[in-house]
Design a protein around this motif. Structure first.
Motif, PDB file in Angstrom:
ATOM      1  N   SER A  21      52.130  62.706  35.082  1.00 26.53           N
ATOM      2  CA  SER A  21      52.951  61.864  33.987  1.00 26.53           C
ATOM      3  C   SER A  21      54.244  61.674  34.523  1.00 26.53           C
ATOM      4  O   SER A  21      54.808  62.482  34.949  1.00 26.53           O
ATOM      5  CB  SER A  21      52.991  62.847  32.784  1.00 26.53           C
ATOM      6  N   ILE A  22      54.234  60.328  34.861  1.00 24.97           N
ATOM      7  CA  ILE A  22      55.454  59.666  35.520  1.00 24.97           C
ATOM      8  C   ILE A  22      56.190  58.576  34.442  1.00 24.97           C
ATOM      9  O   ILE A  22      55.706  57.863  33.638  1.00 24.97           O
ATOM     10  CB  ILE A  22      54.956  58.944  36.769  1.00 24.97           C
TER      11      ILE A  22
ATOM     12  N   GLU B 246      56.402  63.002  44.711  1.00 24.44           N
ATOM     13  CA  GLU B 246      57.967  62.872  45.018  1.00 24.44           C
ATOM     14  C   GLU B 246      58.477  62.095  43.977  1.00 24.44           C
ATOM     15  O   GLU B 246      58.427  60.684  44.423  1.00 24.44           O
ATOM     16  CB  GLU B 246      58.068  62.837  46.547  1.00 24.44           C
ATOM     17  N   GLY B 247      59.213  62.261  43.056  1.00 26.13           N
ATOM     18  CA  GLY B 247      59.880  61.321  42.101  1.00 26.13           C
ATOM     19  C   GLY B 247      58.810  60.432  41.583  1.00 26.13           C
ATOM     20  O   GLY B 247      57.920  61.017  40.741  1.00 26.13           O
ATOM     21  N   THR B 248      58.761  59.293  41.550  1.00 23.79           N
ATOM     22  CA  THR B 248      57.707  58.418  40.838  1.00 23.79           C
ATOM     23  C   THR B 248      56.547  58.118  41.892  1.00 23.79           C
ATOM     24  O   THR B 248      55.674  57.326  41.441  1.00 23.79           O
ATOM     25  CB  THR B 248      58.300  57.149  40.173  1.00 23.79           C
ATOM     26  N   SER B 249      56.548  58.569  43.039  1.00 20.41           N
ATOM     27  CA  SER B 249      55.333  58.295  43.838  1.00 20.41           C
ATOM     28  C   SER B 249      54.498  59.422  43.942  1.00 20.41           C
ATOM     29  O   SER B 249      54.875  60.582  43.929  1.00 20.41           O
ATOM     30  CB  SER B 249      56.003  58.185  45.230  1.00 20.41           C
ATOM     31  N   VAL B 250      53.330  59.213  44.064  1.00 17.24           N
ATOM     32  CA  VAL B 250      52.170  60.139  44.000  1.00 17.24           C
ATOM     33  C   VAL B 250      51.311  59.718  45.396  1.00 17.24           C
ATOM     34  O   VAL B 250      51.035  58.428  45.701  1.00 17.24           O
ATOM     35  CB  VAL B 250      51.225  60.138  42.858  1.00 17.24           C
ATOM     36  N   PHE B 251      51.097  60.649  46.252  1.00 18.21           N
ATOM     37  CA  PHE B 251      50.291  60.403  47.544  1.00 18.21           C
ATOM     38  C   PHE B 251      49.453  61.616  48.048  1.00 18.21           C
ATOM     39  O   PHE B 251      49.382  62.409  47.254  1.00 18.21           O
ATOM     40  CB  PHE B 251      51.297  60.120  48.685  1.00 18.21           C
ATOM     41  N   CYS B 252      48.805  61.443  49.069  1.00 16.27           N
ATOM     42  CA  CYS B 252      47.865  62.455  49.772  1.00 16.27           C
ATOM     43  C   CYS B 252      48.648  63.045  50.923  1.00 16.27           C
ATOM     44  O   CYS B 252      49.349  62.509  51.579  1.00 16.27           O
ATOM     45  CB  CYS B 252      46.592  62.071  49.937  1.00 16.27           C
ATOM     46  N   ARG B 253      48.649  64.537  51.035  1.00 17.44           N
ATOM     47  CA  ARG B 253      49.077  65.112  52.046  1.00 17.44           C
ATOM     48  C   ARG B 253      48.062  66.035  52.658  1.00 17.44           C
ATOM     49  O   ARG B 253      47.490  66.544  51.839  1.00 17.44           O
ATOM     50  CB  ARG B 253      50.301  65.828  51.611  1.00 17.44           C
ATOM     51  N   ILE B 254      48.144  66.166  53.937  1.00 18.28           N
ATOM     52  CA  ILE B 254      47.086  66.952  54.716  1.00 18.28           C
ATOM     53  C   ILE B 254      47.114  68.443  54.120  1.00 18.28           C
ATOM     54  O   ILE B 254      48.596  68.853  53.912  1.00 18.28           O
ATOM     55  CB  ILE B 254      47.129  66.924  56.221  1.00 18.28           C
TER      56      ILE B 254
END
Length: 306
Positions: A222-223, A249-257
């Motif tokens: 939810s951003i 992180e903040g408004t960014s959503v991403f994939c991390r190993i």
């Protein structure tokens, strides 16, 4: 520029005071000198691997195409779900569920706006929904026909005319020449009970609204974006491929190993540090905050294909 190990020592030294802190610094300095390769690395990230996925209804609920929420399923009776009935005088005009009558009774709808009547049949009689209590079908008449005004007991259709018709006493088939064949079958009316019924009035149950959820192996986000109204949030589900995890992180959503390179490393938030370093006494938040200070930490998987 100092190497990472030197920067860590300098930073700790500026923060430390007292004999205990000095001993920790000495231990960390010795550990850094003994570590082979990068003492700390940052787990790789990738925005392109992130996939948005549709939300689903929780188990035992369903979604109407006209709604953006789920509703509880209607209860089951005779292995078939009850159909929703509509309150004619309801301001919401929502679908409702007809409740199940207790075992040993049959159901009669008194009104779709008020209640359901459950009728208990006297001994030796069986309930026919919406009609009343009737005697069971006798031997040789196994087929119950309840669509007629009075429920009937019928013989099975003969082999040369196996299909029943709208007339309960008639069966239909086809001969070798493709012509229709009709056969009469004997029927007996079931006897209705006139006394001994007991009624129980139940309210009609409203379906409960249920929020949709993210499917397995995905996460909910939810951003609130800066250019959006204060109460407006963007909500969605997202997933990453195996070996990766979602992160915001903040408004960014991403994939991390997900995993460190090997067993010589320990996980610390988005970082991996050599287990020989005495950072294990720190909480994960403190360890991660400490390592966030450094801007020269290499990626754990150098040259990883995007």
């Amino acid at each position: 520029m100092l190497p990472l190990s030197g920067m860590m020592i300098v930073l700790l030294a500026s923060m430390a005071s007292g004999a205990q802190a000095e001993r920790k610094l000495t231990g960390l300095a010795a550990a850094l000198q003994d570590v082979q390769g990068a003492p700390v690395c940052s787990l790789n990230t990738d925005w392109e691997r992130l996939q948005e996925v549709d939300m689903i209804c929780p188990p035992k609920t369903y979604k109407d195409d006209n709604n953006d929420y789920c509703t509880t399923l209607c209860v089951f009776y005779n292995n078939k779900p009850f159909k929703g009935v509509t309150y004619v005088n309801s301001t919401r005009n929502d679908d409702h569920c007809i409740p199940v009558c207790p075992a040993g009774t049959y159901t009669r709808l008194a009104s779709t706006q008020t209640s359901v009547t459950c009728i208990s049949c006297p001994q030796g009689y069986a309930g026919v929904d919406g009609k009343g209590c009737y005697t069971p079908c006798p031997a040789g008449y196994p087929v119950q026909w309840n669509k007629s005004i009075k429920p009937l007991c019928l013989q099975t259709c003969p082999a040369d005319a196996p299909k029943p018709t709208d007339d309960p006493t008639t069966c239909k088939g086809t001969d070798l020449n493709g012509n229709d064949v009709y056969r009469k079958r004997i029927s007996k009316a079931r006897i209705q009970a006139v006394n001994g019924t007991k009624t129980v009035v139940l309210p009609v149950k409203i379906r409960d609204e249920v929020d949709m959820i993210c499917p397995p192996n995905s996460d909910f986000f939810s951003i609130h974006y800066d250019d959006s109204p204060p109460e407006e949030y963007s909500t969605f589900c997202a997933s990453c491929p195996p070996g990766w995890e979602t992160e915001q992180e903040g408004t960014s959503v991403f994939c991390r190993i997900s995993d460190c390179p090997d067993d010589t490393y320990s996980r610390c938030g988005p970082y991996c540090y050599n287990s020989a370093l005495p950072l294990g006494d720190l909480s994960e938040d403190d360890c991660s905050a400490f390592l966030d200070v450094f801007d020269c930490i290499p990626e754990c998987y150098d040259g990883l294909k995007k």
